[in-house]
Design an enzyme around this catalytic site. Structure first.
Site, short mmCIF file in Angstrom:
data_model
loop_
_atom_site.label_atom_id
_atom_site.label_comp_id
_atom_site.label_asym_id
_atom_site.label_seq_id
_atom_site.Cartn_x
_atom_site.Cartn_y
_atom_site.Cartn_z
N PRO A 10 0.80 -1.23 0.00
CA PRO A 10 0.00 0.00 0.00
C PRO A 10 0.83 1.28 0.00
CG PRO A 10 -0.83 -1.54 1.63
CD PRO A 10 0.41 -2.15 1.05
N ASN A 11 0.33 2.25 -0.74
CA ASN A 11 0.86 3.63 -0.79
C ASN A 11 2.16 3.79 -1.56
OD1 ASN A 11 -1.28 4.73 0.88
ND2 ASN A 11 -0.33 3.59 2.54
N ARG A 18 4.78 11.13 -2.34
CA ARG A 18 4.51 10.79 -0.93
C ARG A 18 5.76 11.06 -0.09
NH1 ARG A 18 4.59 4.54 1.26
NH2 ARG A 18 3.96 5.04 3.38
N TYR A 23 10.93 9.08 1.28
CA TYR A 23 10.92 8.03 0.26
C TYR A 23 11.56 8.43 -1.06
CZ TYR A 23 7.68 5.91 3.57
OH TYR A 23 7.13 5.36 4.70
N ASN A 74 8.30 -5.31 -0.64
CA ASN A 74 8.16 -4.19 0.30
C ASN A 74 6.68 -4.13 0.66
OD1 ASN A 74 7.90 -1.85 1.70
ND2 ASN A 74 9.03 -0.57 0.24
N ALA A 77 3.01 -0.64 4.96
CA ALA A 77 2.56 -0.74 6.35
C ALA A 77 2.07 -2.14 6.72
CB ALA A 77 1.46 0.29 6.60
N HIS A 80 3.86 -4.42 9.27
CA HIS A 80 3.81 -4.32 10.73
C HIS A 80 2.65 -5.08 11.36
CE1 HIS A 80 6.80 -1.40 9.66
NE2 HIS A 80 5.91 -0.63 9.05
N ASP A 87 1.53 -15.25 6.11
CA ASP A 87 1.19 -16.64 5.80
C ASP A 87 1.32 -16.92 4.31
OD1 ASP A 87 0.74 -17.23 8.42
OD2 ASP A 87 -1.45 -17.34 8.29
N GLU A 98 12.53 -9.24 2.50
CA GLU A 98 11.72 -8.08 2.87
C GLU A 98 12.57 -6.83 2.71
OE1 GLU A 98 10.81 -8.19 7.04
OE2 GLU A 98 10.24 -6.08 7.08
N HIS A 100 12.73 -2.34 2.57
CA HIS A 100 12.11 -1.04 2.87
C HIS A 100 13.02 0.06 2.38
CE1 HIS A 100 9.19 -3.07 5.37
NE2 HIS A 100 10.20 -3.78 5.84
N LEU A 101 12.42 1.09 1.81
CA LEU A 101 13.20 2.25 1.38
C LEU A 101 13.78 2.98 2.59
CD1 LEU A 101 10.56 3.36 -1.22
CD2 LEU A 101 12.92 2.79 -1.82
N ARG A 107 12.44 5.02 12.98
CA ARG A 107 11.24 5.86 12.83
C ARG A 107 10.29 5.61 14.00
NH1 ARG A 107 8.98 5.22 6.93
NH2 ARG A 107 7.74 6.98 7.67
N ARG A 111 6.80 0.94 13.66
CA ARG A 111 7.43 0.43 12.43
C ARG A 111 8.56 -0.56 12.71
NH1 ARG A 111 5.27 3.69 8.33
NH2 ARG A 111 4.82 5.77 9.10
C1 DQA Z 1 8.11 1.30 4.01
C2 DQA Z 1 8.12 1.54 5.52
C3 DQA Z 1 6.74 1.26 6.10
O1 DQA Z 1 6.74 1.47 7.51
C4 DQA Z 1 5.73 2.19 5.48
O2 DQA Z 1 4.44 1.91 5.98
C5 DQA Z 1 5.74 2.16 4.00
C6 DQA Z 1 7.03 2.11 3.31
C7 DQA Z 1 9.46 1.69 3.36
O3 DQA Z 1 9.68 1.31 2.21
O4 DQA Z 1 10.28 2.38 3.97
O5 DQA Z 1 4.72 2.25 3.34
O6 DQA Z 1 7.91 -0.07 3.78
#
Ligand code: DQA
Length: 290
Positions: A10-11, A18, A23, A74, A77, A80, A87, A98, A100-101, A107, A111
């Site tokens: 998401p996002n 964003r 990011y 990635n 959210a 978390h 699963d 896994e 993350h940027l 943070r 997170r």
């Molecule tokens: C993220 C970190 C997550 O906590 C956040 O919700 C994201 C992006 C990152 O790439 O840093 O959406 O996964």
């Protein structure tokens, strides 16, 4: 061609607009294009997918589970709190990383927890696009170790085993500009086979140069900048960094030697996969060479 799944949660579709201070300013389309090119250099295909919906992400993983050989994800959210996504990653039984940027450990406290990390080989966070690139390298390294293991299970000729190792590494890691294996013969290291530019160093006394030091000290040596290391035996002007990993079983058999034209090309994943491959070769040699 081997397919790697690159999945964003998401996002992440809003990358570029964003919170750019966290990011970055690049868009998701730009990131995906870079990852497709990066992966193609290792003769693999990146299939990229983003969704804001947990179920859509899970469906995608299910659909692709038999077509792909690895996953870089990635989860945004969902990292978390999504046990359903966790699963799904466990269920599809693909090697997964896994990423993350941002550095989720520096943070907000919520997170810091990841519910997916236990079903992934590694968590890589805080390196921007490099988190994804490194994720791809972890998967390719995992597959390379597996491939050599399959080759060794077939109990090939020893020469074939050495050549397979050099070939797999050169094929899958474009930053490995020269890959080779030296074998210990008396007090010398003798070049067995290599892929890359010809080298004047077909024989190196044990203890001399970085290659000789790795065997003498029986440990991996990583040199981020060869021109800053007095031990370096210059061979190619283009070589900037080097990693040398001993092949040591019941005796010291030799070493895997890799040069890169990029400075500081090697990180802990290179050490890990090369030491695993050297360890598997050594166990094989212990059984094959009397
Ligand atoms: C993220 C970190 C997550 O906590 C956040 O919700 C994201 C992006 C990152 O790439 O840093 O959406 O996964």
């Amino acid at each position: 061609m081997r397919r790697l799944l690159i999945v964003h949660g998401p996002n992440l579709n809003l990358l570029g607009e964003r919170q750019p201070e966290i990011y970055g300013r690049a868009t998701l389309a730009e990131l995906d294009e870079e990852l497709r090119q990066f992966t193609a250099k290792s003769h693999a295909e990146a299939l990229c997918f983003q969704s804001n919906h947990e179920g859509a992400l899970i469906d995608f993983l299910h659909e692709q589970r038999r077509e792909a050989c690895g996953l870089v994800i990635n989860p945004g959210a969902l990292t978390h709190y999504s046990y359903a996504l966790r699963d799904a990653i466990a269920a599809i039984n693909l090697p997964a990383v896994e990423v993350h940027l941002s550095d989720i450990h520096q943070r907000e406290p919520f997170r810091r927890q990841s519910v997916v990390s236990e079903v992934c080989l590694e968590q890589i966070a805080g390196l921007g696009w490099d988190s994804y690139r490194r994720g791809v390298e972890v998967i390719l390294g995992h597959l390379a170790v597996q491939e050599l293991r399959y080759v060794l299970q077939e109990r090939p000729e020893v020469d074939h085993a050495y050549r397979s190792c050099v070939r797999i590494l050169k094929r899958d890691f474009p930053k490995y500009d020269w890959t080779g294996i030296y074998l210990v013969e008396g007090n010398e290291l003798v070049l067995h086979n290599y892929i890359g530019a010809p080298t004047p160093h077909a024989r190196i006394p044990v203890g001399q140069g970085i290659c000789g030091a790795a065997v003498a000290e029986a440990q991996t040596i990583i040199v981020p900048d060869v021109h800053a290391d007095a031990r370096y035996l210059a061979c190619s002007l283009e070589t900037k960094s080097e990693i040398v990993v001993p092949i040591r079983g019941q005796r010291m058999y030799g070493e895997i030697d890799i040069d890169s034209h990029t400075r500081d090309a090697f990180w802990q994943n290179d050490r890990k996969i090369l030491e695993e491959m050297a360890g598997n070769l050594a166990r094989y040699l212990d059984l094959s060479v009397s």
